[in-house]
Design a protein around this motif. Structure first.
Motif, mmCIF file in Angstrom:
data_model
loop_
_atom_site.group_PDB
_atom_site.id
_atom_site.type_symbol
_atom_site.label_atom_id
_atom_site.label_comp_id
_atom_site.label_asym_id
_atom_site.label_seq_id
_atom_site.Cartn_x
_atom_site.Cartn_y
_atom_site.Cartn_z
ATOM 1 N N SER A 1 0.729 -1.388 0.061
ATOM 2 C CA SER A 1 -0.215 -0.037 0.059
ATOM 3 C C SER A 1 0.836 1.215 0.020
ATOM 4 O O SER A 1 1.946 1.300 0.442
ATOM 5 N N ALA A 2 0.198 2.469 -0.390
ATOM 6 C CA ALA A 2 1.123 3.537 -0.511
ATOM 7 C C ALA A 2 0.837 4.451 0.955
ATOM 8 O O ALA A 2 1.391 5.285 1.124
ATOM 9 N N ALA A 3 -0.219 3.883 1.792
ATOM 10 C CA ALA A 3 -0.248 4.550 2.999
ATOM 11 C C ALA A 3 -0.750 3.532 3.994
ATOM 12 O O ALA A 3 -1.650 2.422 3.822
ATOM 13 N N TYR A 4 -0.072 3.829 5.460
ATOM 14 C CA TYR A 4 -0.523 2.932 6.479
ATOM 15 C C TYR A 4 -0.647 3.758 7.541
ATOM 16 O O TYR A 4 -0.406 5.075 7.769
ATOM 17 N N THR A 5 -1.586 3.216 8.698
ATOM 18 C CA THR A 5 -1.776 3.760 10.063
ATOM 19 C C THR A 5 -0.697 3.180 10.763
ATOM 20 O O THR A 5 -0.339 2.020 10.869
ATOM 21 N N ALA A 6 -0.092 4.223 11.811
ATOM 22 C CA ALA A 6 0.975 3.562 12.809
ATOM 23 C C ALA A 6 0.038 2.475 13.754
ATOM 24 O O ALA A 6 -1.070 2.635 13.890
ATOM 25 N N GLY A 7 0.983 1.523 13.947
ATOM 26 C CA GLY A 7 0.051 0.255 14.606
ATOM 27 C C GLY A 7 -0.161 -0.622 13.600
ATOM 28 O O GLY A 7 -0.465 -1.891 14.176
ATOM 29 N N GLU A 8 -0.472 -0.405 12.350
ATOM 30 C CA GLU A 8 -0.916 -1.413 11.405
ATOM 31 C C GLU A 8 0.214 -2.339 11.005
ATOM 32 O O GLU A 8 1.368 -1.981 10.991
ATOM 33 N N THR A 9 -0.266 -3.368 10.710
ATOM 34 C CA THR A 9 0.525 -4.454 9.868
ATOM 35 C C THR A 9 0.478 -4.190 8.474
ATOM 36 O O THR A 9 -0.488 -4.429 7.997
ATOM 37 N N MET A 10 1.743 -4.078 7.827
ATOM 38 C CA MET A 10 1.887 -3.989 6.639
ATOM 39 C C MET A 10 2.089 -5.251 5.975
ATOM 40 O O MET A 10 2.692 -5.923 6.615
ATOM 41 N N GLN A 11 1.812 -5.515 4.658
ATOM 42 C CA GLN A 11 2.080 -6.471 4.084
ATOM 43 C C GLN A 11 3.025 -6.231 2.796
ATOM 44 O O GLN A 11 3.121 -5.306 2.331
ATOM 45 N N GLY A 12 3.969 -7.160 2.579
ATOM 46 C CA GLY A 12 4.925 -6.760 1.487
ATOM 47 C C GLY A 12 5.403 -8.242 0.621
ATOM 48 O O GLY A 12 4.928 -9.166 1.147
ATOM 49 N N SER A 13 6.488 -7.872 -0.346
ATOM 50 C CA SER A 13 6.869 -9.136 -0.749
ATOM 51 C C SER A 13 8.318 -8.785 -1.098
ATOM 52 O O SER A 13 8.655 -7.645 -1.321
#
Length: 143
Positions: free
Chosen positions: A27-39
């Motif tokens: 994603s281009a934007a996240y909220t602090a505390g969120e779990t981001m996904q990546g590859s």
């Protein structure tokens, strides 16, 4: 001479003289505390990619014209060596600290070029290192 010929062929075929990999976030934007996904994508057709677990990754925050390491709490981490096969992709999760200030960030992660693989056989490994950076993304303050 045969090994050198095979190595030169691999570099020519893949365009990768050093670890050839790409680090992406979903994603281009996240909220602090969120779990981001990546590859993590190994873009080489012939070389394995060696790396640790993703708790070794870290964030950098854009400050003016420079990227600086973002302060984050210590993460508990075991240190196995993982190997990503040629042309393979590994999916990962990375939890953002809830106290991160808003702003532009990127994820950094170090990889090494592993063994040359051709017809299922592995030959040597150069150990060349590369520090990858994801595309920048924005972190919004937690509510």
């Amino acid at each position: 001479m045969r090994s050198l010929t095979l190595a030169l062929f691999a570099v020519a075929a893949t365009g990768c003289a050093t670890p050839c990999a790409q680090l992406r976030v979903s994603s281009a934007a996240y909220t602090a505390g969120e779990t981001m996904q990546g590859s993590l994508l190994n873009q080489s057709s012939f070389y394995e990619l060696q790396h640790g677990v993703f708790c070794l990754a870290y964030l950098e925050r854009r400050e003016g014209d420079a990227w600086v390491r973002a302060p984050e709490p210590e993460r508990g981490c075991i240190l196995p060596l993982l190997i990503t096969a040629p042309s393979a992709t590994v999916l990962f999760s990375y939890r953002l600290d809830a106290t991160l200030p808003e702003g532009p960030y990127r994820l950094r992660f170090e990889v090494r070029r592993g063994r040359f693989r051709l017809f299922g056989l592995g030959v040597g490994g150069t150990g060349d290192k590369k520090l990858l950076a994801s595309d920048p993304f924005t972190v919004r303050a937690a509510r």
